[in-house]
Design an enzyme around this catalytic site. Structure first.
Site: not given
Ligand SMILES: CC(=O)C(=O)O
Ligand SMILES: [Mg+2]
Ligand SMILES: NC(=O)C1=CN([C@@H]2O[C@H](COP(=O)(O)OP(=O)(O)OC[C@H]3O[C@@H](n4cnc5c(N)ncnc54)[C@H](O)[C@@H]3O)[C@@H](O)[C@H]2O)C=CC1
Length: 578
Positions: A116, A190
């Site tokens: 992630y 995600k």
């Molecule tokens: C963490 C997240 O969803 C973003 O940085 O877009």
């Molecule tokens: Mg995001």
């Protein structure tokens, strides 16, 4: 992702889950080893090997899951860069999902930044080069009729799907437009967190890349690019495509939660507002982020002693996340006693044109409620880009500075020192991702404020020792929130995702933190993510029931949440006797 071919009532399926949790499969031999939800590799017992036609197809040793985790952990660590680790892990996910998720669960703090944020950004930039296998569905704006075909090809029945994460990849984290690889990559990233953090069943989810073209010239001119090779479609055709996706997905999978991720600012809020009252849906960048920032803010308020209603908040970067955060912070100030207008006036939004002012002609609709009255800023000096952050900080003396701008280094030493001169415990949350977009690094913030700053970031940051105190830096990333939110929706079978459910989630996370020690983190540690997610899920499910949004009865929510969490462990596998 692997389609959830686990329904006991469908005889044609490759494998089916039995009431005792074991699997029965019609697959044999190599086909078993190629099915990532079924494959145990060297952990197949000798009886399973005999039943499933695996004899001689595996090395003789029969290992435990723990022994396998030890090996793959060494293999991950042997990869020389984070990107290579990410590629390795994606390949592991493709061949053995239980092992992948068990590795993630056992080494969450180490693995999360790889599958992630921030490494997912690198994986997305190189998607067309690293591409090996597809994951989920790829929907093209050039073939809206293909939406139904794509979902049908997964061979799932209506109640097989809990969750669909979709992205059109216009604003991936803070790195902009990354076309089809952005959509596929962020949805997969995600979803990995949904399962690792909250036990969302990986067989019951679908990642969706909405390929509407890309305005990224580098992709359009890259011979390796695997997406639609034309500019981003906008306007009526775009809206019709999104509508066709929503209509088809909700018709085919009526129980599914629709999660929107990383849309551009001209679409994110518009889409959410269109569908939020009609279906079970949320936008993670606006609402998930808003709730985790609110949770960190509630902790910061406990440390500083300055109540929510007395906060003065400067938001740098008034886009999807920035204004999403503004909404939840404003609502928290209203709950703390302010009226709507007074609470709104406690927020100063800054974007590319400087401090937003109500007579500007280029304001976005969603920025307008927070734009400052022109007469308030009479005489404030204007630079080339309007009234600057430095000027606003100097005049407003904010208690909180939130960074959602993607502008690396925008919180300079001078600005931070000015802020820290006006308030005892400056609350500074530079939450832009990935690392190269962060507005300031926490070690600098601590130094510039002599340890007084209360900090949260979007990226993971190691603890920092300054003047004898070790500061644990809160990771205010929506990953601490959305998995539990999703689980709460699944358990309660909520019809909608309401503002009250985000408030309940934020308060539940805030309630888990003990901020009494010097340097304590404002949010729970990532190592405790499963506990955090379960707590959030309970709060969200209960709130859904209180608001009459639940479609199931909650008798013992804590137990129901525990029971609903998919565990990364092997189930016995039997042949179907053919
Ligand atoms: C963490 C997240 O969803 C973003 O940085 O877009
Ligand atoms: Mg995001
Ligand atoms: N920590 C978390 O959980 C989350 C963090 N974010 C981060 O927030 C950042 C913004 O994301 P979104 O809101 O989705 O993007 P966005 O594109 O909707 O918003 C960014 C805003 O910042 C403005 N901006 C850009 N450069 C600027 C500058 N130099 N000065 C002032 N304003 C500037 C843009 O005009 C735009 O309005 C990203 O880095 C993203 O990774 C987003 C969602 C969740």
């Amino acid at each position: 992702m692997s389609p959830g071919k686990r329904k006991p009532d469908l005889p044609s399926l490759m494998f089916a889950e039995q009431p005792d949790g074991s699997y029965v499969t019609s697959l044999r031999g190599l086909a078993v080893l190629r099915e990532p939800l079924l494959n145990k590799g060297t952990a197949f017992s000798s009886q399973e090997r005999a039943e499933l036609g695996l004899e001689g197809l595996l090395p003789p040793v029969v290992e435990t899951l723990e022994e396998q985790v030890r090996r793959v952990y060494v293999q991950v660590r042997a990869q020389s860069t984070n990107l290579l680790k990410n590629v390795y892990l994606e390949a592991l996910r493709d061949r053995n999902e239980v092992l992948y998720y068990r590795l993630l669960s056992d080494h969450l703090r180490e693995m999360l930044p790889i599958v992630y944020d921030p490494t997912v950004a690198e994986a997305i930039r190189t998607y067309s080069y690293q591409y090996r296998r597809p994951r989920g569905v790829y929907l093209s704006i050039d073939d809206p009729g293909g939406i139904e075909r794509a979902f049908k090809n997964l061979e799932l029945s209506p109640d097989d799907v809990d969750l669909i994460v979709a992205s059109d990849a216009e604003q991936i984290l803070g790195i902009g437009d990354w076309g089809v690889g952005g959509g596929a990559g962020i949805a997969a990233g995600k979803l990995a967190v949904y399962t690792a953090a909250a036990g969302i069943d990986p067989a019951r989810v679908i990642p969706v890349a909405l390929d509407v073209g890309t305005d990224n010239e580098a992709l359009l001119n890259d011979i390796a690019y695997v997406g639609n090779r034309h500019s981003r479609v906008r306007g009526r055709r775009y809206d019709d495509f999104i509508d066709a996706y929503v209509t088809t997905a909700t018709r085919m999978f009526p129980g599914a939660l629709l999660h929107w991720e990383d849309f551009g600012p001209s679409n994110a809020r518009r889409i959410l507002e269109k569908y939020t009252g009609r279906i079970c849906t949320f936008n993670d960048d606006m609402q998930g982020t808003g709730a985790i920032v609110l949770a960190a803010m509630l902790s910061a308020v406990r440390v500083s002693g300055t109540p929510m209603r007395d906060q003065r908040i400067v938001i740098f970067g008034a886009g999807t996340a920035g204004i999403g955060n503004a909404d939840q912070l404003r609502d928290a100030m209203i709950r703390d006693g302010l009226d709507h207008d007074t609470a709104t006036r406690r927020i100063w939004p800054i974007d590319k044109q400087g401090l937003l002012i109500d007579d500007m002609t280029d304001l976005r609709d969603f920025q307008r409620p927070y734009a400052r009255p022109r007469d308030e800023v009479t005489g404030w000096p204007r630079g080339e880009r309007g009234i600057s952050l430095a000027e606003v900080v100097d005049r407003v003396k904010p208690t909180m500075l939130l960074g959602t701008s993607t502008a690396h280094g925008a919180f300079t030493e001078k600005i931070v020192r000015t802020m820290a001169a006006g308030v005892e415990r400056p609350i500074i949350f530079p939450i832009s991702n990935p690392t190269e977009r962060i507005e300031a690094m926490p070690a600098d913030l601590i130094r510039w404020t002599e340890g007084r700053a209360l900090i949260a970031t979007g990226i993971p940051v190691e603890p920092i020792t300054y003047d004898g105190v070790t500061y644990a830096i809160a990771q205010a990333n929506n990953a601490l929130l959305y998995p539990g939110l999703g689980l709460g929706v699944v358990v309660s079978r909520a019809r909608r995702v309401s503002p009250g459910m985000f408030q309940a989630a934020a308060e539940a996370v805030g309630g888990l933190v003990d901020v009494s020690a010097a340097g304590a983190s404002l949010l729970p540690q990532v190592d405790n993510l499963r506990e955090v997610s379960a707590t959030v899920a309970v709060a969200v499910a209960n709130r859904a029931a209180e608001e009459h949004l639940a479609r199931t009865t909650l008798r013992d929510t804590i137990q129901q949440v525990q029971d609903a969490m998919w565990q990364p462990k092997y189930r016995p596998v039997h042949g179907n006797g053919r």
